[in-house]
Design a protein around this motif. Structure first.
Motif, short mmCIF file in Angstrom:
data_model
loop_
_atom_site.label_atom_id
_atom_site.label_comp_id
_atom_site.label_asym_id
_atom_site.label_seq_id
_atom_site.Cartn_x
_atom_site.Cartn_y
_atom_site.Cartn_z
N LYS A 133 37.16 42.97 37.45
CA LYS A 133 37.92 43.08 39.13
C LYS A 133 36.43 43.76 40.59
N TRP A 134 35.89 43.60 40.87
CA TRP A 134 34.75 44.67 40.97
C TRP A 134 35.33 44.29 42.91
N GLN A 135 35.47 43.58 43.14
CA GLN A 135 35.82 43.66 44.06
C GLN A 135 37.44 44.34 44.74
N GLU A 136 38.21 44.79 43.83
CA GLU A 136 39.24 45.64 44.75
C GLU A 136 38.57 46.98 43.80
N ILE A 137 37.30 47.22 42.69
CA ILE A 137 36.54 48.51 43.29
C ILE A 137 36.06 48.61 44.27
N ALA A 138 35.54 48.32 44.74
CA ALA A 138 35.05 48.16 46.55
C ALA A 138 36.21 48.28 47.46
N ARG A 139 37.54 48.51 47.09
CA ARG A 139 38.74 47.95 47.78
C ARG A 139 39.16 49.16 48.04
N THR A 140 39.12 49.72 46.37
CA THR A 140 39.86 51.19 46.04
C THR A 140 39.51 52.43 46.80
N PHE A 141 37.85 52.81 46.44
CA PHE A 141 37.53 54.18 47.29
C PHE A 141 36.31 53.79 47.90
#
Length: 199
Positions: free
Chosen positions: A122-130
């Protein structure tokens, strides 16, 4: 999790730190200075899903060594992922965000990790979290632009001169920070050397 106050700007610096070294401390110090952090959470992970556990030192040992290396009082060495039971960064950050809704977090990573960032779950989710701050590392200064993360989120790149206000940006937002670099490498240290071009 370490204690934080409402409105604080906190950097999250995660890794296996196997072993921790002055190169890690340099990344942390650059992040604290350039991002104007109130705290930096030095997150020692129980293990890295992308790396072998064969040479992984015990968590307690890596924690103790991290405490020794991370001398700045603003650095909070922690292994709360073990308590949470999370193995993947995306899940950890989601829990951090849920528990600390009034704290401004920035994910911090060395530029050498950027080339494999797209392999993280979920690397793109990481980028969209913080927001993300990528700190320069030897051998990665020029190659970071070719990473999948940089190409996918090129539109969200923040100028390095604005790193001090990165915490105000809504994710996805990231910046690349140049600065002093250390050639120290955990892999090289484990293999009996001290320097590596790759880490």
């Amino acid at each position: 999790m370490p204690h934080s106050e409402r409105g604080m700007v906190v950097g999250l610096f995660g890794g296996s730190f196997n072993p921790p070294h002055q190169g890690h401390a340099l990344v942390a110090e650059i992040a604290i200075k350039r991002l104007r952090l109130d705290q930096l959470w030095w997150m020692v992970t129980p293990g890295n899903p992308l790396k072998s556990r064969n040479q992984l030192a015990p968590l307690a040992e890596r924690l103790a060594e991290s405490e020794r290396v991370a001398a700045d009082p603003r650095i909070k060495v922690t292994a709360f992922e073990q308590t949470l039971g999370t193995s993947y960064t995306a899940n950890t950050l989601a829990r951090v965000k849920a528990r600390n809704p009034h704290v401004h977090f920035i994910w911090i990573m060395g530029a050498d990790s950027l080339q494999t960032f797209h392999k993280w779950q979920k690397w793109q989710e990481i980028a969209r979290t913080f927001p993300i701050a990528v700190i320069d590392r030897p051998g990665a200064t020029l190659s970071f632009l070719s990473s999948k993360m940089a190409r996918t989120f090129g539109f969200a790149r923040v100028d390095e001169d604005d790193a001090r206000v990165l915490w105000k940006k809504r994710a996805p937002a990231w910046t690349f920070i140049h600065g002093p670099r250390s050639g120290l490498s955990s892999t090289a240290i484990r293999n009996g050397s001290s320097h590596s071009d790759a880490e």
